[in-house]
Design an enzyme around this catalytic site. Structure first.
Site, PDB file in Angstrom:
ATOM      1  N   TYR A  82      60.639 -90.495 -11.009  1.00 56.60           N
ATOM      2  CA  TYR A  82      61.072 -91.861 -11.286  1.00 56.60           C
ATOM      3  C   TYR A  82      60.186 -92.921 -10.628  1.00 56.60           C
ATOM      4  CZ  TYR A  82      65.395 -89.509 -12.669  1.00 56.60           C
ATOM      5  OH  TYR A  82      66.315 -88.702 -13.262  1.00 56.60           O
TER       6      TYR A  82
ATOM      7  N   HIS B  23      46.612 -78.669  -1.534  1.00 55.01           N
ATOM      8  CA  HIS B  23      47.645 -78.410  -0.518  1.00 55.01           C
ATOM      9  C   HIS B  23      48.659 -77.396  -1.035  1.00 55.01           C
ATOM     10  CE1 HIS B  23      49.266 -79.728   3.343  1.00 55.01           C
ATOM     11  NE2 HIS B  23      50.476 -79.805   2.817  1.00 55.01           N
TER      12      HIS B  23
ATOM     13  N   ARG C 157      47.968 -79.092  10.732  1.00 57.53           N
ATOM     14  CA  ARG C 157      49.259 -79.553  10.225  1.00 57.53           C
ATOM     15  C   ARG C 157      49.844 -80.718  11.012  1.00 57.53           C
ATOM     16  NH1 ARG C 157      54.136 -75.348   9.768  1.00 57.53           N
ATOM     17  NH2 ARG C 157      52.495 -74.187   8.720  1.00 57.53           N
TER      18      ARG C 157
END
Length: 737
Positions: free
Chosen positions: A125, A81, A35
Site C-alpha cells: 500500500y 539481502h 548486521r
C-alpha cells in the site's frame, strides 16, 4: 566406523564443545560485522545500504516519481539481502519516519507509522523514493569511488560502503545489539557537525574539548530539552561512552478564571506517545500522582498533551519535576560510539575520531574520483588528438575507409595514430563530420587539458585535497537550509524545591487487610468485626488495621526489617488484593508479624531468643521497597514481637509459661542491633510482650473470654533478663495479652 572409513565419507571427528564454539564464534562475528554495528564511514548497516542501492538502481531519485515499497523490498531481498521481507521493510520504514531519523533517507508516501507506536501499512500500500540526503550518500558511486563485492548469489555486485558525502553516522545516529557488544549513537545537528568538520580540517590536532564546543549535544528529531551538564557531555564525547538526560518540552497555558494548565508539545526521543499517556493515567489511577486532576491528548499534526493540576496554588515547575521523576517525560539516552572501521574491526571511538574517520573516507573518495576522471580525460584527449591529426585530411580518411580492405591498419600507418584513435575515427557517424571544426576541437582539448592539470595538482597535493573537501563540506549547508536549525534545546537543570505530594490526598478512613498468605488490600471506611470479608480459598485474615488514606503504613517482618508504604498506594477494591511482595521486596519465606499506621512514639521489638530493645518510630521509616533492617537476627532466630509502648511497665512471657515484669526504663533505646536480654530461657523462646501503667495493673482475656486485671504484681516483679515466674491461673494458652 574406523578413521579410514570416516575419511572416505569426508567425516571429521571433533568434540561437541569445539564444534559449538567455532560455530558460535562465526555467528558472533557475522552479527557484529554484517548486521548490528554501523560503518564509521557511511553510518549504515548492510540492510540500509542495500535498500538505498536498490532504490538507486530503480531510479527513485527525490525529484522523480514514487514506486511501490514492495518493489523495493523485492529487489533488495532478491538481489542483495537474503533475509525476510518484514525485516527489510521495517528497516525501510524507519528510514522514512521523521520522528525516528533526524534527516530521513526515504521519502515515504502513505502510512509509515506514527509517534504513537502504530505500525506502517503493508508494503503493497505504501510508496517510496529517496531523499536528497540519501542521494548525497550515493553521490558519485558510479565513478569508481568505492569497492564492490559479489552478492550472495554471485550474480551481481553491491557496494562495500557508500561514498557518503553526508556525515550520516552522527547526523542520524544508530542503534544495534550484537553479540557481546552494542551501539547507541544519538542523532546530531548537521550545521554543528559541519562546523566541527571544517575546524578539524583546519586544525587536525584540535582537542576533544574544542570539537565538543562545536557539537553542543545530540539534536533529536522530536526536539525536547537536554538537561545534561556540559562537563558530562564533553566527557561522553571524549570517551565515546556516556549518556544524556532528555526531557519533554512544555509551557504553561492560561485559561479563564485565573486557572492554568501545562501543555507538553515535544516528548523525548523514541518514546511512544500513547504508552506515555497510559503510564501517566495508570499512575493517576494508583494515586501516585495526586497533584493531577486530568491528562488528555489533543494532538493533531503537532503534539499537544494537556496536564491539569488539582490546585492552581501549585508551581508548574514542581508538578513537572514530579512527572519527570515518575514517567518517561524524562529519559536517558545512552551514547556508545561502537562502530566498524575501514578495516572491518569494531571499536569505540570518540566524537573527534568518528569525525576524522569520515574525513579520511572523503579524502579517499576524492582521490579515487579524481583518478577516475583523470583516466577519462586522458582517453578523451587521446581521441581528440586523433581527430585533429586527420582533420585537414578528411577526404583522404574517407577514401581509405571506402577503398581499403583493412582501413584501421592503413589509418594507423598513414597518419601515425594509435589503435584507439583509429577506432574512434571509424566509429564516427557521418553527421558528426560537420561538427569536426578545428576551433571547436582545439577548444575542447584546451579545456580538458586545463582540467587535467587541476586534477593532477589535487592528486599530488594533500593541501589541495583538503581545500576541495573543505569547499564541498561548506557547500553542504545549502542543502539543509530548511531543516538545519537545532530542534533540541540545551538548558541547565532547573533547581526546584521538592513538595509533599501527600497534601493532595483526600483524607478518609480506610481499613488495611492482610491475609495469612500475604495478600494485602485496602477498603474504604473503618470496617467492624461483624463485616464478613472474602479471602482466597485456604486463606484467612491475619491483620485488619484501621487507618487513614493519608497515613504511612508500617509492616514489620520476621527477618527484622521494617517496610513503609503510603496507604493510598496499597491496592484498593473489594477483590482479594495483591501479594504484598509486589509492593515491598519480601522474600517468599519471610512473614509479616506486625502491621500498623505510623505514629509518633516508641516501639519495643524483640526476637525469638528473648533479645530486644525500644526504638523511636522516627527511626523505622524505610525509604526503599527493600525496607530497613532494625533488629539483627541469624539462623533460626527470627523477630517475634513488635509492640507500641503504652505505659511505664513491661511484661514479658515465654512459651515456657513464665512471666516477668519490670520497668520500661530498664530497656535501652537503640536505632538497630541485636538488643539486650529481656527474658532468659533454658529451653523456651519468647512468646509475647505488653506494656501498661503499673497503677492500672496488667489485663488479659481469660480462657472463657472474660477480662481479668491483676494489680498485685509482686510475684512476677524482677530484673530485666530474669527467668520470671509461672503465669497466673486462667492465663491463655498460648500466652497472648
Amino acid at each position: 566406523m574406523d578413521n579410514k572409513e570416516l575419511q572416505k565419507e569426508n567425516i571429521d571427528l571433533t568434540s561437541f564443545s569445539k564444534a559449538i564454539s567455532e560455530r558460535y564464534l562465526s555467528y558472533a562475528l557475522s552479527t557484529i560485522t554484517s548486521r548490528s554495528l554501523p560503518d564509521v564511514r557511511d553510518g549504515l548497516k548492510p540492510v540500509h545500504r542495500r535498500v538505498l542501492y536498490a532504490m538507486m538502481q530503480l531510479k527513485l531519485n527525490h525529484n522523480l516519481s514514487f514506486k511501490k515499497s514492495a518493489r523495493v523490498v523485492g529487489d533488495v531481498m532478491g538481489k542483495f539481502h537474503p533475509h525476510g521481507d518484514a525485516a527489510i521493510y521495517d528497516s525501510m520504514v524507519r528510514m522514512a519516519q521523521e520522528f525516528a531519523l533526524r534527516y530521513p533517507l526515504v521519502d515515504g508516501q502513505g502510512n509509515f507509522g506514527n509517534i504513537d507506536g502504530d505500525n506502517a501499512a503493508a508494503m503493497r500500500y505504501t510508496e517510496a523514493r529517496m531523499t536528497n540526503v540519501a542521494e548525497l550518500l550515493l553521490s558519485e558511486i558510479d565513478k569508481d569511488t568505492v569497492d564492490f563485492r559479489v552478492t550472495y548469489d554471485d550474480e551481481g555486485q553491491e557496494p562495500v560502503v557508500l561514498p557518503s558525502a553526508f556525515p550520516n553516522l552522527l547526523a542520524n545516529g544508530s542503534q544495534g545489539i550484537a553479540v557481546g557488544m552494542a551501539t547507541s549513537i544519538p542523532p546530531h545537528n548537521i550545521y554543528e557537525l559541519i562546523d566541527a568538520l571544517l575546524h578539524l580540517i583546519k586544525f587536525p590536532n584540535a582537542t576533544d574539548q574544542t570539537i565538543s564546543n562545536y557539537v553542543k549535544g545530540p539534536d533529536f528529531p522530536t526536539g525536547g530539552v537536554l538537561v545534561e551538564p556540559i562537563e558530562s557531555i564533553h566527557d561522553s564525547y571524549k570517551n565515546g561512552k556516556g549518556g544524556f538526560r532528555l526531557r519533554a518540552k512544555w509551557f504553561v497555558e492560561k485559561i479563564k478564571g485565573g486557572q492554568w494548565q501545562i501543555i507538553v508539545n515535544e516528548i523525548p526521543y523514541q518514546i511512544q506517545k500513547s504508552r506515555l499517556l497510559e503510564k501517566i493515567a495508570e499512575l493517576m489511577e494508583n494515586k501516585s500522582l495526586p497533584m493531577l486532576s486530568d491528562v488528555r491528548d489533543e494532538s493533531a499534526e503537532n503534539i499537544r498533551l494537556v496536564i491539569e493540576p488539582k490546585s492552581r496554588n501549585l508551581l508548574p515547575e514542581m508538578v513537572m519535576e514530579t512527572l519527570f521523576k515518575k514517567t518517561d517525560l524524562e529519559t536517558r539516552v545512552s551514547l556508545n560510539l561502537n562502530v566498524i572501521d575501514d578495516k572491518n574491526v569494531p571499536g569505540v571511538k570518540s566524537l573527534k575520531d568518528a569525525l576524522k574517520s569520515w574525513l579520511d573516507h572523503r579524502q579517499i573518495i576524492l582521490q579515487r574520483k579524481s583518478q577516475y576522471r583523470l583516466s577519462q580525460i586522458e582517453k578523451r584527449i587521446n581521441i581528440l588528438n586523433g581527430y585533429i591529426t586527420v582533420y585537414l585530411n578528411l577526404d583522404k580518411v574517407i577514401e581509405i575507409i571506402r577503398e581499403e580492405d583493412k582501413p584501421k591498419e592503413v589509418l594507423i600507418s598513414f597518419f601515425s595514430i594509435n589503435e584507439i584513435q583509429a577506432n574512434a575515427i571509424l566509429d564516427m557517424r557521418l553527421r558528426s563530420l560537420r561538427k569536426l571544426e578545428e576551433i571547436e576541437l582545439k577548444k575542447e582539448l584546451n579545456d580538458l587539458q586545463n582540467e587535467l592539470n587541476e586534477i593532477k595538482k589535487i592528486l599530488n597535493s594533500q593541501e589541495d585535497q583538503w581545500k576541495q573537501i573543505y569547499k564541498d563540506i561548506k557547500g553542504l549547508k545549502k542543502e539543509f537550509v530548511d531543516i538545519g536549525n537545532r530542534r533540541t534545546l540545551i538548558q541547565e537543570l532547573p533547581k526546584v524545591e521538592d513538595f509533599d505530594e501527600d497534601q493532595f490526598i483526600v483524607k478518609e478512613p480506610i481499613t488495611i487487610i492482610l491475609s495469612q498468605q500475604g495478600w494485602v488490600r485496602s477498603q474504604k471506611t473503618h470496617l467492624g468485626d461483624d463485616v464478613e470479608l472474602k479471602y482466597r480459598e485456604g486463606d484467612q485474615e491475619k491483620f485488619k488495621v484501621h487507618a487513614s488514606s493519608t497515613d504511612k503504613i508500617i509492616f514489620f517482618a520476621d527477618n527484622g526489617r521494617f517496610f513503609s508504604v503510603s496507604a493510598n498506594k496499597l491496592p484498593s477494591g473489594r477483590g482479594f488484593g495483591e501479594p504484598i511482595s509486589l509492593t515491598i521486596d519480601l522474600k517468599a519465606d519471610v512473614k509479616i508479624i506486625a502491621c500498623f499506621p505510623l505514629f509518633k512514639g516508641y516501639l519495643i521489638v524483640a526476637s525469638d531468643k528473648g533479645h530486644g530493645f525500644k526504638i523511636n518510630t522516627d527511626n523505622i521509616i524505610a525509604q526503599t521497597k527493600s525496607g530497613k533492617q532494625i533488629i539483627n537476627v541469624k539462623g533460626d532466630n527470627k523477630a517475634k514481637v513488635c509492640r507500641k509502648i503504652d505505659g511505664d511497665t513491661i511484661a514479658v512471657v515465654g512459651n515456657n509459661r513464665k512471666l516477668i515484669v519490670y520497668s520500661v526504663e530498664d530497656v535501652p533505646e537503640l536505632t538497630k542491633g541485636k538488643g539486650v536480654i529481656l527474658q532468659r530461657y533454658k529451653d523456651g523462646t519468647l512468646s509475647d510482650i505488653t506494656t501498661f501503667n503499673k497503677d492500672d495493673g496488667i489485663s488479659w482475656k481469660m480462657i472463657g473470654g472474660r477480662q481479668r486485671t491483676e494489680k498485685d504484681l509482686l510475684t512476677w516483679q524482677g530484673k530485666r533478663g530474669g527467668a520470671g515466674k509461672m503465669v497466673p491461673n486462667g492465663f491463655p494458652r498460648p500466652p497472648l495479652f
